[in-house]
Design an enzyme around this catalytic site. Sequence first.
Site: not given
Ligand code: ADP
Ligand code: MG
Length: 117
Positions: A17, A23, A31, A84, A89, A96, A109, A114
């Site tokens: 995503g 971040k 996603n 998403e 955990h 990915y 909800r 926001f």
């Molecule tokens: P993106 O915009 O690419 O989805 P995210 O910042 O939302 O990036 O981070 C998602 C990625 O983080 C997931 O695709 C997975 O690889 C990793 N990840 C690590 N821990 C988790 C978690 N507890 N739940 C979901 N994704 C996680």
């Molecule tokens: Mg994401």
Amino acid sequence: MIEFPFPYLTTGTIVHGCGRGSKELGCPTANLDASSIENLPSEIDEGVYFGWAQFLTNNNDELYKLVASVGTNPFYKCKVKTLEVHLMHNFESDFYGEKLKIVLLGEIRKMTSFKDA
Ligand code: ADP
Ligand code: MG
């Protein structure tokens, strides 16, 4: 108790995503690809749901509690509806490309915006 119209079942491959879940918000959301939404009933409300997830591709048959968002993330004004999933955990690395099977058991909800992130 699971109440009508739940459960919803779908599968999807984890795609990239915008990277802001972990971040910007401190909560990574895996996603799922577009087919995961196509396999949900079209009338599903945009909102936040709870349920369970299981990996289909990495020899890990653990069941993980999940919180999932279905919608266009109105605060970020996304054009495309996404599914998403935050798994409850702490994982040591990203996953990915893996495929997830998910079951949504209820709604937390409706989707909303926001005033800040
Ligand atoms: P993106 O915009 O690419 O989805 P995210 O910042 O939302 O990036 O981070 C998602 C990625 O983080 C997931 O695709 C997975 O690889 C990793 N990840 C690590 N821990 C988790 C978690 N507890 N739940 C979901 N994704 C996680
Ligand atoms: Mg994401």
